[in-house]
Motif scaffolding. Structure first.
Motif, PDB file in Angstrom:
ATOM      1  N   LYS A   9       0.723  -1.327   0.074  1.00 12.77           N
ATOM      2  CA  LYS A   9      -0.032  -0.146  -0.034  1.00 12.77           C
ATOM      3  C   LYS A   9       0.910   1.281  -0.035  1.00 12.77           C
ATOM      4  CE  LYS A   9      -3.954   2.055   0.255  1.00 12.77           C
ATOM      5  NZ  LYS A   9      -4.960   1.900  -0.753  1.00 12.77           N
ATOM      6  N   LEU A  13       0.799   4.095  -2.830  1.00 14.29           N
ATOM      7  CA  LEU A  13       0.455   5.530  -2.731  1.00 14.29           C
ATOM      8  C   LEU A  13       1.622   6.450  -3.126  1.00 14.29           C
ATOM      9  CD1 LEU A  13      -1.549   5.246   0.530  1.00 14.29           C
ATOM     10  CD2 LEU A  13      -2.497   5.716  -1.720  1.00 14.29           C
ATOM     11  N   LYS A  18       0.897  10.344  -3.473  1.00 12.97           N
ATOM     12  CA  LYS A  18      -0.325  10.435  -2.295  1.00 12.97           C
ATOM     13  C   LYS A  18       0.592  10.490  -1.030  1.00 12.97           C
ATOM     14  CE  LYS A  18      -4.036   9.273  -5.147  1.00 12.97           C
ATOM     15  NZ  LYS A  18      -4.975   8.185  -5.548  1.00 12.97           N
ATOM     16  N   GLN A  21      -1.506  10.795   2.055  1.00 16.17           N
ATOM     17  CA  GLN A  21      -2.483   9.932   2.083  1.00 16.17           C
ATOM     18  C   GLN A  21      -1.773   8.778   2.838  1.00 16.17           C
ATOM     19  OE1 GLN A  21      -4.920   8.758  -1.238  1.00 16.17           O
ATOM     20  NE2 GLN A  21      -5.704   6.991  -0.161  1.00 16.17           N
ATOM     21  N   ALA A  22      -0.644   8.403   2.378  1.00 13.52           N
ATOM     22  CA  ALA A  22       0.210   7.404   2.931  1.00 13.52           C
ATOM     23  C   ALA A  22       0.541   7.533   4.480  1.00 13.52           C
ATOM     24  CB  ALA A  22       1.332   7.162   2.017  1.00 13.52           C
ATOM     25  N   GLU A  24      -1.318   9.387   6.585  1.00 14.96           N
ATOM     26  CA  GLU A  24      -2.449   9.366   7.264  1.00 14.96           C
ATOM     27  C   GLU A  24      -2.993   7.915   7.659  1.00 14.96           C
ATOM     28  OE1 GLU A  24      -5.412  10.574   9.717  1.00 14.96           O
ATOM     29  OE2 GLU A  24      -3.891  12.020   8.833  1.00 14.96           O
ATOM     30  N   GLU A  25      -3.133   6.946   6.524  1.00 16.44           N
ATOM     31  CA  GLU A  25      -3.651   5.810   6.569  1.00 16.44           C
ATOM     32  C   GLU A  25      -2.509   4.818   7.134  1.00 16.44           C
ATOM     33  OE1 GLU A  25      -5.019   4.028   2.826  1.00 16.44           O
ATOM     34  OE2 GLU A  25      -5.996   6.063   2.348  1.00 16.44           O
ATOM     35  N   LEU A  26      -1.358   5.026   7.049  1.00 21.46           N
ATOM     36  CA  LEU A  26      -0.323   3.701   7.288  1.00 21.46           C
ATOM     37  C   LEU A  26       0.428   4.046   8.598  1.00 21.46           C
ATOM     38  CD1 LEU A  26       0.685   2.801   3.496  1.00 21.46           C
ATOM     39  CD2 LEU A  26      -1.086   1.937   5.021  1.00 21.46           C
ATOM     40  N   LYS A  47       2.976  11.212  14.404  1.00 19.61           N
ATOM     41  CA  LYS A  47       2.414  11.241  13.022  1.00 19.61           C
ATOM     42  C   LYS A  47       2.196  12.737  12.603  1.00 19.61           C
ATOM     43  CE  LYS A  47      -1.710   8.942  11.771  1.00 19.61           C
ATOM     44  NZ  LYS A  47      -2.708   8.372  11.346  1.00 19.61           N
ATOM     45  N   LYS A  51       3.863  14.264   9.214  1.00 21.41           N
ATOM     46  CA  LYS A  51       2.927  15.100   8.125  1.00 21.41           C
ATOM     47  C   LYS A  51       3.703  16.461   7.855  1.00 21.41           C
ATOM     48  CE  LYS A  51      -1.233  13.578   9.670  1.00 21.41           C
ATOM     49  NZ  LYS A  51      -2.661  13.808   9.809  1.00 21.41           N
ATOM     50  N   LYS A 109       0.267  -1.104  11.580  1.00 23.19           N
ATOM     51  CA  LYS A 109       0.628   0.528  11.040  1.00 23.19           C
ATOM     52  C   LYS A 109       2.404   0.453  11.002  1.00 23.19           C
ATOM     53  CE  LYS A 109      -3.484   2.225  11.216  1.00 23.19           C
ATOM     54  NZ  LYS A 109      -4.073   2.888  10.197  1.00 23.19           N
TER      55      LYS A 109
END
Length: 120
Positions: A9, A13, A18, A21-22, A24-26, A47, A51, A109
């Motif tokens: 994933k 991404l 992205k 998004q990577a 945020e999601e992972l 996190k 970011k 994660k």
């Protein structure tokens, strides 16, 4: 998610550009991110801070000429990928860079990442 699923994933991404998004999601909330010793972002914790580090890097880029991300190599709870980027930076001009990125996955994660590249 398994380590392989997280790795796949992340690569997907990243290849789609992205990065936000990577994260945020992972990424885990308490992720630890390491850059080479002496860099201005040598250690980043959490996190939200990761970011912000990514946003700071994105803002430093004037133009990306090319970027690639290898398929992951997965071993137990770790995986590694090779990223290549050729970009023009606002402060440094055009530079090509290759790095090895190593990730640790816990509870589905990314718990830590570390980037290996030559500075300067």
């Amino acid at each position: 998610m398994t380590t392989q699923e997280v790795a796949d994933k992340l690569v997907q991404l990243c290849r789609e550009g992205k990065n936000d998004q990577a994260i945020e999601e992972l990424y885990a909330e308490n992720v630890i991110s390491k850059e080479p010793k002496g860099s201005d972002m040598e250690l980043t914790e959490g996190k939200e801070a990761v970011k912000n580090k990514t946003l700071k890097w994105e803002e430093s880029v004037e133009e990306i000429h090319s970027a690639s991300c290898s398929d992951p190599i997965v071993v137990d709870s770790h995986f590694a990928i090779v990223m290549n980027i050729d970009a023009t930076y606002k402060a440094h001009g055009r530079m090509a860079m290759s790095e090895i990125c190593v990730y640790e996955v816990k509870d589905g994660k990314i718990a830590s990442d570390e980037f290996f590249y030559r500075m300067g």
